[in-house]
Design a protein around this motif. Structure first.
Motif, PDB file in Angstrom:
ATOM      1  N   ARG A 452      27.954  49.997  76.430  1.00  0.00           N
ATOM      2  CA  ARG A 452      29.313  50.455  76.171  1.00  0.00           C
ATOM      3  C   ARG A 452      29.455  51.938  76.536  1.00  0.00           C
ATOM      4  N   GLN A 454      31.948  55.345  76.813  1.00  0.00           N
ATOM      5  CA  GLN A 454      33.191  56.024  76.424  1.00  0.00           C
ATOM      6  C   GLN A 454      32.999  57.515  76.677  1.00  0.00           C
ATOM      7  N   PHE A 455      33.985  58.143  77.206  1.00  0.00           N
ATOM      8  CA  PHE A 455      33.967  59.584  77.465  1.00  0.00           C
ATOM      9  C   PHE A 455      32.823  59.969  78.418  1.00  0.00           C
ATOM     10  N   GLU A 462      31.701  57.798  82.700  1.00  0.00           N
ATOM     11  CA  GLU A 462      31.601  57.694  81.249  1.00  0.00           C
ATOM     12  C   GLU A 462      30.140  57.393  80.875  1.00  0.00           C
ATOM     13  N   ARG A 530      28.274  47.589  62.344  1.00  0.00           N
ATOM     14  CA  ARG A 530      29.672  47.177  62.526  1.00  0.00           C
ATOM     15  C   ARG A 530      30.474  48.328  63.103  1.00  0.00           C
TER      16      ARG A 530
ATOM     17  N   HIS B 284      38.547  50.873  77.127  1.00  0.00           N
ATOM     18  CA  HIS B 284      39.003  52.168  76.634  1.00  0.00           C
ATOM     19  C   HIS B 284      39.656  52.052  75.277  1.00  0.00           C
ATOM     20  N   GLY B 285      38.812  52.311  74.281  1.00  0.00           N
ATOM     21  CA  GLY B 285      39.288  52.267  72.919  1.00  0.00           C
ATOM     22  C   GLY B 285      39.482  53.689  72.427  1.00  0.00           C
ATOM     23  N   SER B 286      38.374  54.357  72.179  1.00  0.00           N
ATOM     24  CA  SER B 286      38.466  55.747  71.729  1.00  0.00           C
ATOM     25  C   SER B 286      38.998  56.635  72.848  1.00  0.00           C
ATOM     26  N   ASN B 287      38.505  56.404  74.047  1.00  0.00           N
ATOM     27  CA  ASN B 287      38.892  57.235  75.187  1.00  0.00           C
ATOM     28  C   ASN B 287      40.159  56.684  75.838  1.00  0.00           C
ATOM     29  N   THR B 556      37.865  52.135  61.957  1.00  0.00           N
ATOM     30  CA  THR B 556      37.824  52.069  63.418  1.00  0.00           C
ATOM     31  C   THR B 556      39.213  52.201  64.041  1.00  0.00           C
ATOM     32  N   VAL B 563      34.843  59.710  65.888  1.00  0.00           N
ATOM     33  CA  VAL B 563      35.502  60.419  66.982  1.00  0.00           C
ATOM     34  C   VAL B 563      36.603  61.331  66.428  1.00  0.00           C
TER      35      VAL B 563
END
Lengths: 766, 766
Positions: A452, A454-455, A462, A530, B284-287, B556, B563
């Motif tokens: 996974r 992100q960023f 990423e 989780r 892209h969840g957080s980002n 979340t 984050v």
């Protein structure tokens, strides 16, 4: 000619600052003022030039998108040729790109003003420059999974001499009929779990622990292994299996005698007699000694009458009884001629072979639960149910021919705890099951985190979330705990298998403690798993839901953890008292001397401030620190308790004050045992595994020291410099283990079908 | 005459020790040896007497039950007349009961030997005597609930000016049609939740926040109150309600313009247009800045084409869309003439009025989740779906008549965060909902603990589990947190309602931080509540199951807590940098001086070792300590970050190292804000509430100091004596608050039907 940055290069000294101001949204009123002042103060700029620059910082008229693109182009060109230290240097570089717009002397004058401006704008130079660079490699995005050891060898180490049976169980639970049940209808789910149990029974797994003459393999250790391995699969299955073959079957095996074995054991092992274990009552869960159900002996008919005297004495949460159980082992106070002979155990039929509830028995369904909904927990009331004489499980106490009570253990208390002691196996099976669930959760979260992304750095790809240190620090400590607890539970199992009478108290304390320690660890580990999987972790298909909710009650059943930890601590305190006899002046004095000696060797400024890597990773240091904490907590508890009682407090009140302290004793004791077992495994492990195991071992030790650093600081055992060094080492160890983390979880060798779609379908590979 | 204890009184000096040995199961081999040696050494006893005594400690022939009863009788008689200090004294008392068996001289000789024996047996005298006493009062079992303040006044304080709307909502959710859904069939459950939403919409709760001309009450604060109050009831309802009226409706209200309000707002408020909020994508969840969905502008047709370019750009977890949603606000990158103009928002129809999925749209059901199963979360793919020009939510950016992009906020970044900023309300609603769930859980666990009895002093009644300090220490801190967070969230709401442009950054940071703080607090509080209720807590009927599993994802959604906390810390660091400009030598020097001044006033040995109760309860001390931690963490972060970058690390790598430190900054900041708000409330509260509020306040402050004591010790801000005094005060405060705990939770005034059978049916009153 219009004034522009291109036409009038000297203005470019402000270009990077203005660009950044708009780009990073930091152009507040204060910043505007700073820029405006700077512009006004430049004697070098004409009125028109100043107006132009001011138009570029006009809050009501921000630059358009294409203008920003254009500015960025100018900056990029400069950065391709030069890596400046700060925006000021960059500005001069752009201004001087084609010719010498500014002389060295000019720069000397203007540079400090520009640097001051940067400071006023709150710009950190390196950060700003770095943010302007299009792409760059970082240590963070280069970190990745490596396989520095043989997974097969690690699996072999973990499985030990149980590998054969582990593989047999894994094979079965990987078969199509073991596909997870997805119906939320508990009727469907419960039948499925029963069906799974029957398949396992047919394969001989149910009776595995029982003696060979009753259809078993006489292998109790193997039984624990079966429970543990099944725990990679559905946990309702594990608990139903455990109730039937463990609690029900083993209560007969350990509390009964030959006649009971003959009559029941084989049929229990094949699941021909489904049954339960009826100890807990609504009003007596932790305090089982206070049970109120009665078994009144009737000498004339040589029978017992089982009765629930008040509604709150109903048996509650009894697994395998809401639907399927036909008999249960009932714990009840034996009454003979109106005299109470303490708690004894009896086999009581509750349903006939056609599942009709028997007369005098009332069963209610506990209904829907947070988890384990594949297990049919029931509430049972007995209304003067008469059972024959032979149904008393009479290993430790009997009613003789004359109708008199006979026992080899005259103290009710002691007899009761001896009976419970035989059932200590449950407190070995549960923490092992909990650990397996934690392993599954960690496998899912770690493999997900490895993929996974992100960023990432500006303009770079990423980054896998597992490359973030904060993410590592959430998961890696549990990976280290997993190994410590695994080795500790192996040790507990071996101790139990080779137990002697003298050992029992310590084994019971160990089991009670490890049960609590492991189940709390699982609770916390799965919570992190989780959250570490984000929204994906919340979807039931990814299994953390069930793993978490099913094991949640592990902290309560087989003994509430908080209560069990008190027992552990009492045992430690008892050992301490034996060692030091009474806390009279002489012994306290000698103990203080002893501690003082420790202080001399371990509390000298060199030791308390020692931050050498080699020292912080020294197993001797770890052991000393763990032992010191344990000893000091125990001896201070003894002193505190004595002082409270001497001050006139009732012992019950004093004990109440001491409970939180006692909890700490139990943790300190268990930490030390797990540390020792990990150290022993390190010594004997295959050379090729030592490096990775050492990293895990160090993380376990360092993490525990960190968790308890407040205590060490309070004691003066460590100073701030040392605890800070420990924090740094902790971060470093998590970083190092991250590389091995995927092969490590793969060495748990959990069947693919027990894992989650998020990691098995490569869902994150773009 | 046979030798017996009765016939031969002098032997009774050993009776208590022998009784206790058998009674308490401590007769190990070592203890046998000690007793045996003592007997052998008594010149005073004949051979026959010695043999008799030895027969009573025969490991193979323990005393019978009736013999134990008889011994206990002798002991009881003695204890009725005399309260001895130890077993030795008791023994002499029994021996001399009828006559002077032992003279003073005899006693002088034998007493030391007996005391030594007690010591060898590891007996703590007072404890042993106490355990022999039949019944006794203790402080622990006398502790009970009192009502020292007016619950109504407390409710009024908590509800403030929102009381009217709170009561309206409570009235509705107490009606029969709001009986909880018990079906585990998610189809049934989802329809029930939709039905509930419709009832609420009909009452005007859905549109409450919208302007009056579009059917609303123009009351955004009231909307938050509705969300919070609904959270005492089913949390799927809260989230479905929040998705429809908050996320969907408010995205139109805040990102759209007049034409959108006219066309949609009224129908959204009545639930005539069910809809969703499609921001999150699988990859892209957080980002969210990295979203890949595109909205391509077609100038000819004046339309946009919405497309999911790769499978991982599908919209995921979108609430209210698997079944019911007809339109969604889609966040997508606007493309004009192949140029990317950043993320913008568009209204996209996904179903027709008959719930048929529209062409080009593919919707999958997210399926079963850990919780919130009454919400239909979906996955949405767009295959070049064309929407009209007017469907762009064009408050912050537009495509003009010429087909050109126009915006008042030229930076994509800034525009995007401005858009998100308008949606900050979600980060106010969620922590308030989470807090309500924690209040429900605490009400259940505390009222249960007040009634549930387990264990007790010997012979005494069993004690309410809430009288155990360890139990208090698990629950009371969360009760204190509840008040701190309640006041803090009120403050956040008021700040938001009265916001100015300049405030927004701070309000966003506050909201992000409080969302994380409150939802993590709820996660932990509910876990403790579950365990504190034991097996009862695991039954779904008692609600902790749903409360826990439904709110679990709160950590979340609306932004991953970890984050978000980084954003909070960045904001704090930014503020710090602005304040101190760049970290050049001069400012560092002046800052160090400043800190040194603090050191002089707060780090002098008197302060670091001050353990006076009045000091530890002094709000000034708390505020200083909280501020010191916050400031020091921020300034050390700035220094550390600069050092790492100066040492050549890429800023991205440096930031990675700093993340855990940043998390601490965010906590320190929030702790301080909550503390300040609690202090303000204390000052203005009704006099009659001050005592109980002060206790809660002190517990909040002391608990936070305790949680961070390692840090304070590391810094030398406190010494061990002080942190130990804090621990003691912590225990004392929990003890005191326990008395008020039941009326406190009753002042939350949660509708009876939203609570649990274990507390509403008096199930524990025997």
């Amino acid at each position: 000619m219009n004034i522009t940055f291109l036409n009038d290069p000297k203005l470019n000294i402000l270009l990077p600052v203005i660009y950044l101001a708009w780009q990073d949204d930091i152009l507040t009123k204060e910043e505007y003022t700073a820029l405006n002042d700077f512009i006004n103060n430049q004697d070098n700029f004409s009125k028109a030039e100043k107006d132009f620059l001011k138009s570029k910082i006009d809050l009501n008229n921000p630059p358009g998108r294409s203008e920003l693109f254009f500015w960025k182009d100018l900056i990029n060109k400069a950065l391709n040729n030069h890596k400046p230290e700060n925006l000021t240097e960059l500005g001069f570089f752009i201004a001087n790109a084609d010719r010498s717009t500014y002389s060295k002397e000019d720069i000397k004058v203007i540079e400090p003003q520009l640097l001051k401006l940067e400071a006023q704008l709150g710009i950190i130079s390196n950060e700003a420059i770095s943010s302007l660079c299009e792409t760059h490699d970082t240590i963070t995005n280069k970190l990745k999974t490596v396989e520095s050891f043989s997974k097969e060898k690690m699996t072999a180490l973990l499985d030990g001499d149980q590998a054969a049976i582990i593989n047999r169980v894994k094979k079965i639970i990987s078969q199509p009929e073991f596909a997870f049940e997805t119906s939320t209808d508990i009727t469907v789910y419960r039948e499925k779990v029963l069906e799974w149990c029957k398949i396992l029974a047919k394969q001989g797994f149910g009776s595995h622990a029982y003696p060979k003459q009753y259809g078993g393999a006489g292998d109790i250790e193997g039984y624990f292994t079966i429970m543990e391995t099944l725990s990679y699969h559905d946990l309702s299955l594990v608990i139903k299996f455990g109730v039937q073959f463990g609690l029900w079957g083993m209560s007969v095996m350990f509390l009964g005698t030959e006649k009971h074995f003959e009559k029941y054991l084989k049929d229990i092992g094949t699941l021909d007699i489904p049954g339960g274990f009826a100890m807990t009552e609504t009003h007596h869960g932790s305090n089982v000694k206070g049970l109120e159900t009665t078994a009144t002996y009737n000498h004339k008919s040589r029978s017992f009458t089982i009765n629930t005297p008040v509604p709150f004495a109903r048996k509650e949460y009894i697994g395998n009884t809401a639907l399927h159980g036909e008999m249960v082992t009932v714990f009840a106070k034996l009454i003979i001629d109106d005299k109470d002979y303490g708690v004894n155990a009896f086999i009581v039929p509750i349903r006939d072979r056609h599942k009709n509830v028997l007369s005098g028995v009332r069963i209610e369904d506990c209904g829907h639960k947070m988890g384990l909904n594949g297990v049919d927990n029931g509430v049972i009331y007995f209304d003067n149910v008469v059972i024959p004489y032979d149904n008393m499980l009479d290993r430790f106490a009997q009613v003789n021919e004359k109708g008199e009570f006979e026992t080899s253990i005259p103290s009710d208390n002691r007899r009761f705890f001896t009976m419970l002691g035989t059932l200590v196996g449950g407190r070995i099976g549960i923490p092992r099951s909990a650990l397996a669930a934690a392993k599954t959760g960690l496998t899912i979260a770690i493999k997900y985190g490895d993929n996974r992304r992100q960023f990432g750095p500006n303009g770079g790809l990423e980054v896998p979330v597992l490359n973030y240190r904060i993410h590592q620090q959430r998961l890696m400590p549990y990976l280290a705990n997993t190994f410590a607890i695994h080795f500790g539970l192996q040790y507990l199992t071996k101790r139990f298998m080779n137990r002697t009478e003298d050992d029992m108290q310590e084994i019971e304390a160990l089991a009670a403690g490890m049960k609590s320690y492991s189940t709390w660890n699982t609770r916390d580990a799965l919570q992190e798993c989780r959250e570490a999987c984000g929204g994906k972790g919340y979807l039931s298909e990814n299994r953390i839901d069930d793993l978490k909710n099913d094991t949640e009650i592990y902290t309560t059943f087989e003994g509430d953890n908080t209560v069990l930890m008190q027992l552990v601590a009492k045992n430690r305190l008892g050992e301490f008292r034996k060692q030091f006899s009474e806390m009279n002046i002489a012994t306290i004095f000698s103990y203080v001397l002893d501690q003082a000696k420790t202080a001399v060797t371990e509390k000298n400024p060199f030791a308390t401030r020692n931050t050498d890597d080699s020292h912080l990773k020294d197993p001797e240091f770890h052991l000393h620190a763990f032992q010191y904490r344990e000893k000091e907590l125990v001896s201070s508890a003894a002193r505190r308790f004595k002082r409270l009682v001497d001050d006139g407090l009732d012992t019950f009140d004093a004990a109440n004050i001491m409970h939180p302290h006692m909890l700490q004793i139990a943790f300190a004791y268990l930490d030390r045992v797990f540390l020792e077992q990990f150290q022993l495994q390190l010594k004997s492990a295959d050379e090729s595994l030592k490096e990775v195991l050492t990293r895990l071992y160090n993380l376990f030790a360092i993490n525990k020291l960190q968790e308890n650093k407040a205590w060490y600081l309070e004691q003066g055992y460590m100073e701030g410099v040392k605890t800070k060094a420990i924090r740094k080492l902790f971060s470093q160890l998590c970083w190092e283990i991250r590389r091995d983390a995927v092969p490590i979880v793969e060495s748990f060798n959990i069947p693919e079908n027990c894992l989650a779609p998020i990691i098995t379908t490569n869902s994150e590979q773009a």
